[in-house]
Design an enzyme around this catalytic site. Sequence first.
Site, PDB file in Angstrom:
ATOM      1  N   ASN A   7       0.877  -1.172   0.000  1.00  0.00           N
ATOM      2  CA  ASN A   7       0.000   0.000   0.000  1.00  0.00           C
ATOM      3  C   ASN A   7       0.911   1.217   0.000  1.00  0.00           C
ATOM      4  O   ASN A   7       1.429   1.620   1.045  1.00  0.00           O
ATOM      5  CB  ASN A   7      -0.895  -0.038   1.237  1.00  0.00           C
ATOM      6  CG  ASN A   7      -1.871   1.128   1.272  1.00  0.00           C
ATOM      7  OD1 ASN A   7      -1.773   2.070   0.483  1.00  0.00           O
ATOM      8  ND2 ASN A   7      -2.805   1.074   2.201  1.00  0.00           N
ATOM      9  N   ARG A  91      -2.535  -2.049  -3.464  1.00  0.00           N
ATOM     10  CA  ARG A  91      -3.755  -1.282  -3.236  1.00  0.00           C
ATOM     11  C   ARG A  91      -3.707  -0.045  -4.146  1.00  0.00           C
ATOM     12  O   ARG A  91      -2.736   0.707  -4.126  1.00  0.00           O
ATOM     13  CB  ARG A  91      -3.840  -0.836  -1.786  1.00  0.00           C
ATOM     14  CG  ARG A  91      -5.089  -0.053  -1.516  1.00  0.00           C
ATOM     15  CD  ARG A  91      -4.869   1.049  -0.546  1.00  0.00           C
ATOM     16  NE  ARG A  91      -6.114   1.782  -0.356  1.00  0.00           N
ATOM     17  CZ  ARG A  91      -6.174   2.945   0.263  1.00  0.00           C
ATOM     18  NH1 ARG A  91      -5.086   3.497   0.738  1.00  0.00           N
ATOM     19  NH2 ARG A  91      -7.315   3.557   0.391  1.00  0.00           N
ATOM     20  N   HIS A 180     -13.487   2.504  -0.071  1.00  0.00           N
ATOM     21  CA  HIS A 180     -13.340   1.465   0.970  1.00  0.00           C
ATOM     22  C   HIS A 180     -13.841   0.117   0.455  1.00  0.00           C
ATOM     23  O   HIS A 180     -14.250  -0.752   1.235  1.00  0.00           O
ATOM     24  CB  HIS A 180     -14.141   1.784   2.251  1.00  0.00           C
ATOM     25  CG  HIS A 180     -13.778   3.078   2.927  1.00  0.00           C
ATOM     26  ND1 HIS A 180     -14.729   3.963   3.369  1.00  0.00           N
ATOM     27  CD2 HIS A 180     -12.593   3.609   3.253  1.00  0.00           C
ATOM     28  CE1 HIS A 180     -14.144   5.001   3.941  1.00  0.00           C
ATOM     29  NE2 HIS A 180     -12.820   4.808   3.872  1.00  0.00           N
ATOM     30  N   ARG A 241     -14.257  15.265   7.991  1.00  0.00           N
ATOM     31  CA  ARG A 241     -15.071  15.509   6.785  1.00  0.00           C
ATOM     32  C   ARG A 241     -16.547  15.638   7.158  1.00  0.00           C
ATOM     33  O   ARG A 241     -17.013  14.951   8.057  1.00  0.00           O
ATOM     34  CB  ARG A 241     -14.867  14.370   5.779  1.00  0.00           C
ATOM     35  CG  ARG A 241     -13.492  14.427   5.105  1.00  0.00           C
ATOM     36  CD  ARG A 241     -13.221  13.211   4.252  1.00  0.00           C
ATOM     37  NE  ARG A 241     -12.378  12.249   4.930  1.00  0.00           N
ATOM     38  CZ  ARG A 241     -12.099  11.026   4.468  1.00  0.00           C
ATOM     39  NH1 ARG A 241     -12.623  10.620   3.335  1.00  0.00           N
ATOM     40  NH2 ARG A 241     -11.307  10.214   5.152  1.00  0.00           N
ATOM     41  N   GLU A 385      -8.053  -5.614   4.836  1.00  0.00           N
ATOM     42  CA  GLU A 385      -7.923  -5.278   3.422  1.00  0.00           C
ATOM     43  C   GLU A 385      -6.729  -5.994   2.794  1.00  0.00           C
ATOM     44  O   GLU A 385      -6.773  -6.396   1.633  1.00  0.00           O
ATOM     45  CB  GLU A 385      -7.798  -3.760   3.264  1.00  0.00           C
ATOM     46  CG  GLU A 385      -9.116  -3.069   3.575  1.00  0.00           C
ATOM     47  CD  GLU A 385      -8.980  -1.587   3.853  1.00  0.00           C
ATOM     48  OE1 GLU A 385      -9.300  -0.800   2.974  1.00  0.00           O
ATOM     49  OE2 GLU A 385      -8.568  -1.219   4.974  1.00  0.00           O
TER      50      GLU A 385
END
Length: 402
Positions: A7, A91, A180, A241, A385
Amino acid sequence: MKILVLNSGSSSIKFQLMDTADRKVLCKGLIERIGLADAIFNYEKAGCPKTREVRPILDHTTGIKLILDALVHPECGVLASLDEIAAAGHRIVHGGERIKQSVLLCDETLRLIDECTPLAPLHNPANLMGVHAMQALLPTIPNVGVFDTAFHATMPRYAYMYALEYSYYEKHGIRRFGFHGTSHQYVAMRGAEILGKPPAEFNCVTCHLGNGVSLTAVKGGRSMDTTLGFGTVCGVPMGTRSGDVDPAALMHLIDELGMTSRQVCDLIYKGSGLKGISGLTNDMRDIEQAAAAGHERAELALEIFAHAARKYIAALATSLEDRVDAVIFTAGIGENGAEIRERICKGLGFMGVHLDPARNTVRGKEAIVSTDDSPVKVMVVPTNEELMIALDTEAIVKASRA
Ligand code: AMP
């Protein structure tokens, strides 16, 4: 199959070497501060103490070379030879409209990823740096891209289209992508495994509640709708956010208050959410502590967060049509935040969600936390993940050999 999962961020590389045969992590680590003379190389071999080394790591190729050297190191290594690595799984954040699943990375697919850079300007170029470094260092090993957006490629058109005038989709590609995806895919798959249901017959709402938040309706292993959209700001409020805000309010800030689009962007991405409402922090643990100590706006931040998550669970359930088997919580808040899970589930009894408060005290472990007679199971499934990337990479490599 031994798969190196990478990643790559702009100044960091997270890695794990996985054996897909037993789903075990052989070693893992993180390189931070790439580009600086005092970069940090963290490395951990299963069953051994972690090591941390400060040294110059000026680019991604140097970083990945260090990782490969560590894998075959006589003392801390886990491989006799780099030939044991069957493939690298990368990723990649954005695959745009054209990449709908994990793919073998070749000149053509790398070009498509590069074309998506305007959609993920911070992430895609960094992800590509990791791929190019692997190609340079181990040219014979296949590289596979696993995309945050790809799992959502199955959304029906009525879910991914915005009702803007049609040409904005056709000419400018304005649509919901969702993010996601690897996390939603993994927890939905694992949820079905835990309940002993065939994935094709398992319907759930997956709630990825971390510093970033998205919820997805997963019907028979396919994403039907999700809360994040063209960018990563809408849906449920996040650490900093905003989640949903009426675009008219944002236009008002520009037209009436004279804010620039950059200032509005900073506001909705960096100055809002838990941090913006509480005036304290983006960290859910600190917000919960402050609320417990009587901080009114911390309490308000919790209420807004729980209300939005609850509202979207119910809304997404409509995409599952006849049956909701489970609501699955994952990521930092979803896996650990027992209190917030309770707040969210409290108003969902009408749709058959009944939490068991004693079971719900679990943190960071797979568990069913609903009552035995709850028609909809409530589950905690820690996301993984890296494992999903390794499994997808293995499948793509096997298919390419067939
Ligand atoms: P992530 O982005 O998945 O790493 O999640 C980060 C978020 O998880 C932060 O808001 C943390 O405060 C939150 N988190 C971690 N542990 C807990 C906990 N025990 N209770 C509530 N929230 C937690």
